[in-house]
Design a protein around this motif. Structure first.
Motif, short mmCIF file in Angstrom:
data_model
loop_
_atom_site.label_atom_id
_atom_site.label_comp_id
_atom_site.label_asym_id
_atom_site.label_seq_id
_atom_site.Cartn_x
_atom_site.Cartn_y
_atom_site.Cartn_z
N PRO A 30 0.82 -1.23 0.00
CA PRO A 30 0.00 0.00 0.00
C PRO A 30 0.85 1.27 0.00
CG PRO A 30 -0.80 -1.59 1.62
CD PRO A 30 0.52 -2.11 1.13
N HIS A 31 0.51 2.18 -0.91
CA HIS A 31 1.16 3.49 -1.01
C HIS A 31 2.69 3.37 -1.10
CE1 HIS A 31 -2.73 5.27 -0.27
NE2 HIS A 31 -2.86 4.54 0.83
N ALA A 32 3.14 2.42 -1.89
CA ALA A 32 4.58 2.25 -2.09
C ALA A 32 5.18 3.47 -2.79
CB ALA A 32 4.83 0.99 -2.92
N ASN A 49 18.78 11.58 -7.74
CA ASN A 49 17.36 11.47 -7.38
C ASN A 49 16.61 12.66 -7.96
OD1 ASN A 49 17.71 9.12 -5.83
ND2 ASN A 49 18.43 10.32 -4.08
N VAL A 50 15.76 12.40 -8.94
CA VAL A 50 15.10 13.49 -9.66
C VAL A 50 13.61 13.55 -9.38
CG1 VAL A 50 16.78 13.51 -11.53
CG2 VAL A 50 14.80 12.00 -11.69
N GLY A 51 13.13 12.74 -8.48
CA GLY A 51 11.71 12.76 -8.17
C GLY A 51 11.29 11.48 -7.49
N GLN A 52 10.01 11.36 -7.28
CA GLN A 52 9.48 10.21 -6.57
C GLN A 52 8.16 9.76 -7.20
OE1 GLN A 52 7.78 10.43 -2.38
NE2 GLN A 52 9.81 9.56 -1.95
N ILE A 53 8.00 8.46 -7.28
CA ILE A 53 6.75 7.88 -7.75
C ILE A 53 6.03 7.23 -6.57
CG2 ILE A 53 5.72 6.04 -9.14
CD1 ILE A 53 6.59 8.31 -10.86
N GLU A 54 4.77 7.59 -6.39
CA GLU A 54 3.95 6.96 -5.37
C GLU A 54 2.84 6.17 -6.05
OE1 GLU A 54 0.93 8.07 -1.69
OE2 GLU A 54 2.65 9.39 -2.12
N VAL A 55 2.69 4.93 -5.66
CA VAL A 55 1.69 4.04 -6.26
C VAL A 55 0.42 4.09 -5.41
CG1 VAL A 55 1.17 1.70 -7.01
CG2 VAL A 55 3.52 2.57 -7.15
N ASP A 56 -0.65 4.64 -5.96
CA ASP A 56 -1.92 4.74 -5.23
C ASP A 56 -2.73 3.46 -5.30
OD1 ASP A 56 -1.51 7.36 -4.42
OD2 ASP A 56 -2.35 8.19 -6.27
N VAL A 58 -3.04 -0.59 -7.46
CA VAL A 58 -2.50 -1.60 -8.38
C VAL A 58 -3.63 -2.56 -8.76
CG1 VAL A 58 -0.88 -3.50 -8.70
CG2 VAL A 58 -0.19 -1.49 -7.39
N ASN A 59 -3.83 -2.74 -10.05
CA ASN A 59 -4.79 -3.71 -10.56
C ASN A 59 -4.04 -4.77 -11.36
OD1 ASN A 59 -7.24 -2.43 -9.65
ND2 ASN A 59 -6.87 -0.86 -11.20
N ILE A 60 -4.32 -6.01 -11.11
CA ILE A 60 -3.66 -7.09 -11.83
C ILE A 60 -4.65 -7.72 -12.80
CG2 ILE A 60 -2.51 -9.33 -11.62
CD1 ILE A 60 -1.64 -8.52 -8.82
N THR A 61 -4.30 -7.70 -14.06
CA THR A 61 -5.14 -8.32 -15.08
C THR A 61 -4.30 -9.31 -15.88
OG1 THR A 61 -4.66 -6.55 -16.67
CG2 THR A 61 -6.64 -6.30 -15.31
N GLU A 62 -4.93 -10.34 -16.35
CA GLU A 62 -4.23 -11.34 -17.14
C GLU A 62 -4.14 -10.89 -18.59
OE1 GLU A 62 -4.54 -16.09 -18.35
OE2 GLU A 62 -5.95 -15.19 -16.92
N ALA A 63 -2.92 -10.79 -19.10
CA ALA A 63 -2.73 -10.34 -20.47
C ALA A 63 -3.15 -11.44 -21.44
CB ALA A 63 -1.27 -9.97 -20.71
#
Length: 315
Positions: A30-32, A49-56, A58-63
Motif C-alpha cells: 500500500p502506497h509504495a 534522485n530526480v523525483g518520486q513515484i507513489e503508487v496509489d 494496483v490492478n492485476i489483469t491477465e494479459a
C-alpha cells in the motif's frame, strides 16, 4: 520490473526524467514509494534522485495473447493482390518474373504465395481467398485497371484453396496484358470494404506481391492511415531486384505513418519484406512476413475493446 518516466512531447520527442527497478511484491505494498534516478546525472556526479513515484492503486489483469484470440475463434482471412505491370517482363520471356516454368520450378510470385498460404490457411474458416490484380489490362475489360478480380468475377473474386489460387493466377497470365503504372490505393480500398463488411471475429491479411516502386504513394499512405482502425494487416513482398525505397517507407516500424493532412495512423499495419533476402529459404520469408501479425492483431482488438471472452460471445 523496470519503470521509465519520460517527458513526452510528440511521436519524435521524449526525454527521460528518471527510472526505477522494483520487485513485484514491493510495488503491491500500500502506497509504495520509489525514487526516480536519472543515470546521466550519475555520470556528471550530480544528485541522481530526480523525483518520486507513489503508487496509489494496483490492478492485476491477465494479459491475453495472440493464441488466446485464435482459440477464442478469430478467423484470419487472406486476400492476395498481384502486380501485372510491364516491369515484370513479358510472360513469354525466360527472365520474366511471371514466367511459368514447364519443369515445375516456381517463380517468385508462386513461391511467396505458397510460403504464406501454408501458414495462414489453417486459420481461415472457409478456405476461400479473394485474388486481385493491379496494373494490367484484363482482356475482358479492355483498359488498365488498378484493382480487378483475376477470375473475371468482381462480385465473387474468391478462389477455393491453394489450387484455386494458383490455377486462377496461371490462367490470368494469358488473359492480361502487362501495363502500369503501379498503384496500391484501389486495392487497399477494396480490401478495406471487405473488412467493413465482415463480422467482428474476422481479421484480414492482405498480401501484396509487387516488383517495383508505387506511383500513388500519397494516396496509398492516405488509405493505410484510414485503414489503421480496421481489422487489417498488410504484407508487401517485393519480388525481383528493385530497391523498393517507397515500399520500405510504408513499413512504419521506426516512425508513425501520417497522411497528407497530418493525421497519424492509429497503429502500424504494414510489413514489407524483399523476397530476394529469403530466396534460398522461402519458409523464412513467411516467418519474417508474418512476424508482426500477432502484435498487430492484439493491438487491433485492444483498440476496439474486444477481449477473448467477448469474442467467444459473438459466435
Amino acid at each position: 520490473m523496470k519503470f521509465e518516466v519520460y517527458d513526452y512531447d510528440d511521436e519524435s520527442t521524449r526525454d527521460l526524467i528518471g527510472l526505477f527497478e522494483v520487485k513485484a511484491k514491493h510495488i503491491l505494498q500500500p502506497h509504495a514509494r520509489f525514487q526516480l534516478i536519472n543515470p546521466k546525472y550519475l555520470e556528471k556526479k550530480k544528485n541522481i534522485n530526480v523525483g518520486q513515484i507513489e503508487v496509489d492503486e494496483v490492478n492485476i489483469t491477465e494479459a491475453e495473447s495472440f493464441i488466446d484470440y485464435i482459440k477464442g475463434g478469430i478467423s484470419l482471412n487472406l486476400s492476395i493482390a498481384i502486380d501485372y505491370t510491364s516491369s515484370n517482363g513479358l510472360v513469354v520471356n525466360d527472365n520474366s518474373l511471371h514466367k511459368l516454368h514447364e519443369d515445375g520450378q516456381k517463380n517468385e510470385y508462386e513461391k511467396a504465395i505458397l510460403a504464406l498460404y501454408d501458414i495462414l490457411e489453417p486459420y481461415d474458416n472457409d478456405k476461400r481467398f479473394p485474388v486481385f490484380g493491379f496494373g494490367g489490362i484484363p482482356n475482358w475489360l479492355g483498359l488498365t485497371s488498378h484493382c480487378f478480380a483475376i477470375n473475371h468475377n468482381e462480385g465473387d473474386p474468391y478462389a477455393q484453396g491453394l489450387q484455386g489460387i494458383l490455377s486462377s493466377y496461371h490462367q490470368s497470365l494469358s488473359e492480361i496484358t502487362l501495363d502500369g503504372p503501379t498503384h496500391f490505393s484501389d486495392i487497399l480500398k477494396r480490401v478495406a470494404f471487405l473488412c467493413q463488411s465482415d463480422r467482428g471475429n474476422v481479421y484480414h491479411i492482405l498480401l501484396i506481391l509487387t516488383d517495383g516502386e508505387i506511383h500513388d504513394k500519397k494516396e496509398t499512405i492516405d488509405q493505410i492511415v484510414a485503414s489503421s482502425n480496421l481489422p487489417l494487416s498488410i504484407i508487401i513482398v517485393g519480388v525481383g531486384y528493385d530497391d523498393f525505397t517507397n515500399l520500405i517507407e510504408l513499413d512504419s516500424d521506426r516512425h508513425v505513418l501520417k497522411d497528407s493532412n497530418g493525421k497519424s495512423a492509429l497503429r502500424d499495419i504494414v510489413q514489407f519484406v524483399p523476397f530476394r533476402k529469403f530466396r534460398a529459404e522461402p519458409m523464412l520469408l513467411a516467418k519474417e512476413a508474418l512476424s508482426e501479425i500477432p502484435k498487430q492483431v492484439l493491438s487491433y482488438f485492444k483498440q476496439v475493446g474486444i477481449n477473448v471472452r467477448q469474442l467467444r460471445g459473438q459466435h
